[in-house]
Design an enzyme around this catalytic site. Structure first.
Site, PDB file in Angstrom:
ATOM      1  N   GLY A 158       7.362 -34.761  24.861  1.00 11.33           N
ATOM      2  CA  GLY A 158       7.777 -33.905  23.746  1.00 11.33           C
ATOM      3  C   GLY A 158       8.280 -34.711  22.568  1.00 11.33           C
ATOM      4  O   GLY A 158       7.978 -34.414  21.412  1.00 11.33           O
ATOM      5  N   CYS A 159       9.044 -35.746  22.849  1.00 15.30           N
ATOM      6  CA  CYS A 159       9.559 -36.634  21.802  1.00 15.30           C
ATOM      7  C   CYS A 159       8.401 -37.302  21.078  1.00 15.30           C
ATOM      8  O   CYS A 159       8.351 -37.361  19.854  1.00 15.30           O
ATOM      9  CB  CYS A 159      10.478 -37.672  22.427  1.00 15.30           C
ATOM     10  SG  CYS A 159      10.876 -39.054  21.367  1.00 15.30           S
ATOM     11  N   THR A 160       7.454 -37.810  21.844  1.00 23.07           N
ATOM     12  CA  THR A 160       6.308 -38.504  21.255  1.00 23.07           C
ATOM     13  C   THR A 160       5.487 -37.552  20.394  1.00 23.07           C
ATOM     14  O   THR A 160       5.096 -37.894  19.276  1.00 23.07           O
ATOM     15  CB  THR A 160       5.425 -39.117  22.365  1.00 23.07           C
ATOM     16  OG1 THR A 160       6.238 -40.021  23.120  1.00 23.07           O
ATOM     17  CG2 THR A 160       4.229 -39.840  21.780  1.00 23.07           C
TER      18      THR A 160
END
Length: 65
Positions: free
Chosen positions: A47-49
């Site tokens: 999700g961060c990426t």
């Protein structure tokens, strides 16, 4: 406590991309300062990426923020 959509960002002081101290409350009403605060769920996760790639993809739209 986690923020929810629509919550105001808490005041903070961090180093900016140039290594200068930035305190949100000192700049919140300045018209010459464009501030983008990027929150993501958790570092080093898919999700961060995905969110970071989304920011990269709109870099031309947000300019020198």
């Amino acid at each position: 406590m986690p923020l929810k959509p629509g919550d105001k960002a808490p005041d903070f002081t961090l180093l900016d991309q140039n290594g200068n101290r930035f305190t949100l409350s000192k700049h919140v009403n300045e018209k010459k300062v464009r501030t983008l605060i990027f929150f993501y769920p958790k570092a080093d996760t898919p999700g961060c990426t995905t969110q970071a790639c989304g920011m990269r993809d709109i870099l031309g739209d947000i300019g020198d923020t």
